[in-house]
Motif scaffolding. Structure first.
Motif, PDB file in Angstrom:
ATOM      1  N   THR A 146      -3.234   1.913  -6.138  1.00  0.00           N
ATOM      2  CA  THR A 146      -2.937   1.408  -6.123  1.00  0.00           C
ATOM      3  C   THR A 146      -1.310   0.718  -5.974  1.00  0.00           C
ATOM      4  OG1 THR A 146      -4.789   0.656  -7.218  1.00  0.00           O
ATOM      5  CG2 THR A 146      -3.433  -0.843  -6.678  1.00  0.00           C
ATOM      6  N   TRP A 147      -1.273   0.095  -4.966  1.00  0.00           N
ATOM      7  CA  TRP A 147       0.052  -0.287  -4.155  1.00  0.00           C
ATOM      8  C   TRP A 147       0.113  -1.885  -4.915  1.00  0.00           C
ATOM      9  CZ3 TRP A 147       3.298   2.616  -2.537  1.00  0.00           C
ATOM     10  CH2 TRP A 147       3.195   3.620  -1.387  1.00  0.00           C
ATOM     11  N   PHE A 148       0.961  -1.798  -5.140  1.00  0.00           N
ATOM     12  CA  PHE A 148       1.971  -2.707  -5.531  1.00  0.00           C
ATOM     13  C   PHE A 148       3.359  -3.557  -5.189  1.00  0.00           C
ATOM     14  CE2 PHE A 148      -0.903  -1.517  -8.956  1.00  0.00           C
ATOM     15  CZ  PHE A 148      -1.677  -2.667  -9.502  1.00  0.00           C
ATOM     16  N   TRP A 149       3.368  -4.879  -4.651  1.00  0.00           N
ATOM     17  CA  TRP A 149       4.584  -4.959  -4.039  1.00  0.00           C
ATOM     18  C   TRP A 149       5.338  -5.822  -5.443  1.00  0.00           C
ATOM     19  CZ3 TRP A 149       4.418 -10.711  -2.412  1.00  0.00           C
ATOM     20  CH2 TRP A 149       6.050 -10.945  -1.780  1.00  0.00           C
ATOM     21  N   ASN A 150       6.734  -5.328  -5.602  1.00  0.00           N
ATOM     22  CA  ASN A 150       7.691  -6.184  -6.608  1.00  0.00           C
ATOM     23  C   ASN A 150       8.188  -7.371  -6.159  1.00  0.00           C
ATOM     24  OD1 ASN A 150       6.872  -3.362  -8.028  1.00  0.00           O
ATOM     25  ND2 ASN A 150       8.625  -2.791  -7.056  1.00  0.00           N
ATOM     26  N   SER A 151       7.215  -8.051  -6.064  1.00  0.00           N
ATOM     27  CA  SER A 151       7.790  -9.500  -6.266  1.00  0.00           C
ATOM     28  C   SER A 151       8.527 -10.479  -7.193  1.00  0.00           C
ATOM     29  CB  SER A 151       6.663 -10.596  -5.358  1.00  0.00           C
ATOM     30  OG  SER A 151       5.893 -10.765  -6.607  1.00  0.00           O
ATOM     31  N   GLN A 152       9.013 -11.076  -6.700  1.00  0.00           N
ATOM     32  CA  GLN A 152       9.734 -12.601  -8.144  1.00  0.00           C
ATOM     33  C   GLN A 152       8.767 -12.366  -8.861  1.00  0.00           C
ATOM     34  OE1 GLN A 152      11.940 -15.441  -5.407  1.00  0.00           O
ATOM     35  NE2 GLN A 152      13.388 -13.670  -5.161  1.00  0.00           N
ATOM     36  N   HIS A 153       7.937 -12.746  -8.846  1.00  0.00           N
ATOM     37  CA  HIS A 153       7.149 -13.464  -9.442  1.00  0.00           C
ATOM     38  C   HIS A 153       6.386 -12.351  -9.932  1.00  0.00           C
ATOM     39  CE1 HIS A 153       7.957 -17.292  -7.568  1.00  0.00           C
ATOM     40  NE2 HIS A 153       7.546 -16.859  -6.553  1.00  0.00           N
ATOM     41  N   GLY A 154       6.749 -11.358  -9.815  1.00  0.00           N
ATOM     42  CA  GLY A 154       5.538  -9.733 -10.825  1.00  0.00           C
ATOM     43  C   GLY A 154       5.271  -8.818 -10.158  1.00  0.00           C
ATOM     44  N   ASP A 155       4.948  -7.805 -10.209  1.00  0.00           N
ATOM     45  CA  ASP A 155       4.121  -6.765  -9.552  1.00  0.00           C
ATOM     46  C   ASP A 155       2.542  -7.564  -9.045  1.00  0.00           C
ATOM     47  OD1 ASP A 155       5.978  -5.470 -10.271  1.00  0.00           O
ATOM     48  OD2 ASP A 155       4.710  -4.030 -11.387  1.00  0.00           O
ATOM     49  N   MET A 156       2.238  -7.331  -7.316  1.00  0.00           N
ATOM     50  CA  MET A 156       1.539  -8.375  -6.827  1.00  0.00           C
ATOM     51  C   MET A 156       0.471  -6.760  -6.583  1.00  0.00           C
ATOM     52  SD  MET A 156       2.723 -11.316  -5.255  1.00  0.00           S
ATOM     53  CE  MET A 156       0.936 -11.811  -5.011  1.00  0.00           C
ATOM     54  N   ASN A 157      -1.130  -6.572  -6.507  1.00  0.00           N
ATOM     55  CA  ASN A 157      -1.955  -6.101  -5.679  1.00  0.00           C
ATOM     56  C   ASN A 157      -2.160  -6.580  -4.120  1.00  0.00           C
ATOM     57  OD1 ASN A 157      -3.916  -4.156  -4.973  1.00  0.00           O
ATOM     58  ND2 ASN A 157      -5.104  -4.002  -6.353  1.00  0.00           N
TER      59      ASN A 157
END
Length: 251
Positions: A146-157
């Motif tokens: 599973t890939w996650f984007w480390n955004s300013q609002h937390g990790d997003m799948n």
């Protein structure tokens, strides 16, 4: 009292047993190597590639026969997967010894290990171009990713699967997670760095300016040289003076 006996054919092969059923990491199991013992006063000598100081004992079975065995307790890890346990039984016979060996390969399940993420192409990438992120991990059974984007609002799948392809618009960070029935592991964060195209354009403009200045200077020099050459006075062609010598004949 038992005496040395003769084994006509091959000796009895030892038997390796492992407690616990399906083997998993962090599981404590008992490994036993046993061999048929026709003469309890001259039992076979058992050796294996586990600890050599394992306790050896000879037991009487319910049917009146005897068995000699050695045991070892071990806690399994991922390094035990594919490990070969070899046990040999050396029987004393008339005139020497005869040996038989048995080998068992361990199959141990374990949670994801050494999970990592990579990017292609590596280094700086242009905004809007294709980027491919790949996740790898060592696990048994094989893991899902599973890939996650480390955004300013937390990790997003953002994606499922070993590979994630996308067109980045700005600098971002990602990580992947490998998961199987025994656990999961997160990869280190990977950075997608965007190339500063404005800097490249500025460099190109500077190069063009320099080339333009060089070309202009060269043109001026060439024109000035031509102008000077064209204004230079030309020499008049010299007239050929013919001198006629007249010889008067005196009468």
């Amino acid at each position: 009292m038992c005496v040395l006996f003769e084994i006509l054919d091959s000796p009895w092969s030892p038997i390796i047993n492992i407690s616990g059923g399906d083997l998993k990491e962090n599981q404590s199991v008992t490994v036993t190597c046993s061999a048929f013992t026709p003469c309890p006063h001259s039992p076979p000598e058992l050796t294996w590639n586990l600890q050599q100081d394992s306790l050896r004992q000879t037991e009487k079975n319910t049917n009146g026969t005897f068995t000699t065995k050695i045991q070892e307790n071990i806690t399994l890890s991922d390094t035990h997967d594919g490990y070969n346990i070899r046990c040999s039984a050396r029987y004393p016979v008339i005139g020497g010894n005869k040996t038989a060996e048995t080998e068992v390969t361990l199959s141990v399940s374990y949670a994801p290990k050494d999970t990592s993420a990579s990017i292609s192409p590596s280094g700086l990438v242009s905004a809007g171009s294709w980027v491919e992120l790949s996740c790898s991990s060592r696990a048994k059974p094989p893991p899902s990713f599973t890939w996650f984007w480390n955004s300013q609002h937390g990790d997003m799948n953002v994606s499922m699967g070993k590979v994630y392809k996308f067109n980045p618009a700005e600098e971002e960070t990602f990580h992947c997670v490998a998961t199987n029935d025994l656990g999961q592991q997160k990869s280190p964060v990977i950075l997608v760095a965007i190339k500063d195209n404005r800097s490249s354009e500025f460099q190109i403009l500077n190069i063009l300016k320099i080339l333009g200045i060089v070309l202009l200077c060269s043109s001026i020099i060439i024109f000035e040289s031509w102008f000077r050459f064209s204004k230079k006075p030309k020499k008049e062609p010299e007239e050929t003076i013919y001198v006629n010598t007249v010889m008067e004949a005196k009468a």
